[in-house]
Design an enzyme around this catalytic site. Structure first.
Site, PDB file in Angstrom:
ATOM      1  N   GLY A 192       0.535  -1.043   0.309  1.00 51.29           N
ATOM      2  CA  GLY A 192       0.405   0.054   0.158  1.00 51.29           C
ATOM      3  C   GLY A 192       0.779   1.132   0.184  1.00 51.29           C
ATOM      4  N   ALA A 193       1.664   1.401  -0.818  1.00 50.17           N
ATOM      5  CA  ALA A 193       2.701   2.108   0.065  1.00 50.17           C
ATOM      6  C   ALA A 193       2.568   3.706  -1.270  1.00 50.17           C
ATOM      7  CB  ALA A 193       4.400   1.604  -0.915  1.00 50.17           C
ATOM      8  N   GLY A 194       1.558   3.691  -2.577  1.00 47.69           N
ATOM      9  CA  GLY A 194       1.154   4.773  -2.741  1.00 47.69           C
ATOM     10  C   GLY A 194      -0.176   5.168  -2.046  1.00 47.69           C
ATOM     11  N   PHE A 213      -2.219   7.037   1.174  1.00 44.56           N
ATOM     12  CA  PHE A 213      -1.993   8.191   2.298  1.00 44.56           C
ATOM     13  C   PHE A 213      -0.930   7.808   3.294  1.00 44.56           C
ATOM     14  CE2 PHE A 213      -4.449  10.597   5.840  1.00 44.56           C
ATOM     15  CZ  PHE A 213      -3.688  11.364   5.560  1.00 44.56           C
ATOM     16  N   TYR A 257     -16.113  -3.516   6.333  1.00 41.04           N
ATOM     17  CA  TYR A 257     -14.311  -3.509   6.200  1.00 41.04           C
ATOM     18  C   TYR A 257     -14.305  -4.058   7.514  1.00 41.04           C
ATOM     19  CZ  TYR A 257     -11.180   0.166   7.635  1.00 41.04           C
ATOM     20  OH  TYR A 257     -10.294   0.758   7.680  1.00 41.04           O
ATOM     21  N   LYS A 309     -10.988  -6.004   8.782  1.00 38.93           N
ATOM     22  CA  LYS A 309      -9.974  -5.914   9.824  1.00 38.93           C
ATOM     23  C   LYS A 309      -9.924  -5.949  10.843  1.00 38.93           C
ATOM     24  CE  LYS A 309      -8.125  -2.809   8.641  1.00 38.93           C
ATOM     25  NZ  LYS A 309      -7.060  -2.917   8.188  1.00 38.93           N
TER      26      LYS A 309
END
Length: 373
Positions: free
Chosen positions: A10-12, A14, A155, A159
């Site tokens: 998820g490096a792209g 926020f 969601y 999680k």
């Protein structure tokens, strides 16, 4: 602690981008691998600005691609897993959310064991603990309370299942005979520069005479600034690699917040944007109990229409609850075990975010000027 390497999923995103920016400043870091699902020109520009001696390797792939994940994990010392499908409104298909958040996390854990990666940090959510009802009042919740969400919405459910898998994997035997150590960081709403949620709020308000629509009037929460959320991940990575600290961190979850004042989400939006002429909508709104039951009615309609038509309600009971509950957390356990203290004060976080909102306002004005020419 000898030279080490880290993979950030998820490096792209926020949070992921901010983690990478901090991570490359770490001593003895030899390589950071940044995993993107899509790699845009903007991402390329951000990476080009990084000043680091560490090797930065860009990997494009899917979190549910097992072979790709096994290759990505080879030779890594630490995994920071931030990739997730975030959707509280119910717009994404349930299976998509479960695949990314649950299946993807399990595949990544399996890849770590196969590649003998010793440390894994999971970006979790306070949503795994609640709130379960807008009638609840939970102040300064601590990990020792072991609260658990009872929502079946995809969601919070996904999680929660992913966090359970991460913590259950702690102590697993790696392929090389070593031991796998994991922890999870439970994050509340994250604000700051480049927040897509705040950007959407600002752009909608700009199209509405700078009036911010109220959606979370009754909430009391303690959001966290993105720089402080990222900093907690850096400290967790240090801690799991430190033989003296690791023992108390392994298999644990931590609430992460900072010194942002406890307030409603509506008040936060106003505080961050008021310098640019924004104001909160003062018109009448539905009472919370009525809003909740309207959400129930819309969900019922969606369920009844499902065999014939895919109707997505504009809001649901989970969304109404999470945006209008009194739910705050304490980060004392993270202080004790991780040595966590917020890097950025509330005043500085507010100023940085407000200045960024100012750039959005200016972009909007430039767009209007271009259209009027």
């Amino acid at each position: 602690m000898p030279g080490w390497s880290c993979l950030v999923t998820g490096a792209g995103g926020f949070l992921g981008q901010r983690i990478v920016q901090m991570l490359v400043q770490e001593k003895e870091l030899q390589e950071v691998r940044v995993l993107y699902r899509t790699f845009s020109p903007k991402h390329k520009e951000e990476l080009s600005k990084l000043q680091t001696k560490a090797k930065v390797t860009v990997l494009r792939g899917d979190i549910v691609d097992a072979q790709f994940l096994r290759r990505a994990c080879q030779g890594m010392s630490v995994i920071i897993h931030t990739a997730a499908a975030l959707d509280i409104a119910g717009f994404l298909p349930r299976q998509t959310i479960l695949d990314v958040n649950v299946k993807g996390t399990q595949l990544l854990l399996d890849a770590c064991v196969e590649a003998s990666v010793p440390a894994f940090i999971y970006s979790s959510s306070t949503g795994v603990a609640g709130p379960n009802s807008y009638k609840e009042t939970i102040l300064n919740d601590r990990e020792e309370e072991h609260r658990e969400s009872t929502w079946s919405n995809p969601y919070p459910y996904s999680k929660r299942m992913a966090e359970k898998a991460v913590l259950a994997a702690n102590g697993s035997i790696l392929k090389n005979g070593g031991t796998f150590h994991t922890c999870a960081l439970r994050l509340p709403f994250i604000y700051g520069e480049e927040s897509q949620i705040i950007s959407t709020m600002v752009n909608r308000a700009l199209k509405n005479n700078s009036i911010i629509k109220r959606h979370a009037t009754f909430s009391i929460a303690n959001p966290v600034y993105v720089g402080n959320a990222a900093w907690a991940h850096i400290l967790a990575a240090r801690g799991l690699r430190d033989p003296e600290k690791s023992q108390s961190i392994q298999g644990q979850f931590y609430y992460i917040s900072d010194d942002t004042p406890h307030q409603s989400y509506d008040d936060l939006n106003y505080t961050l944007s008021k310098e640019w002429g924004f104001c909160l909508d003062s018109s009448w709104s539905l009472p919370l109990p009525l809003l909740y039951w309207l959400a129930f009615l819309l969900e019922t309609v969606s369920f009844l229409l499902r065999p014939f038509y895919n109707y997505r309600p504009p809001f649901n009971r989970f969304m109404v609850t999470i945006l209008n509950s009194v739910f705050t957390i304490s980060y004392k356990k993270a202080q004790r075990d991780l040595g966590y203290e917020p890097l950025v004060s509330w005043e500085e976080a507010k100023q940085k975010t407000s200045e960024w909102i100012g750039t959005l306002v200016e972009q909007h004005r430039e767009t209007l000027d271009t259209k009027s020419q």
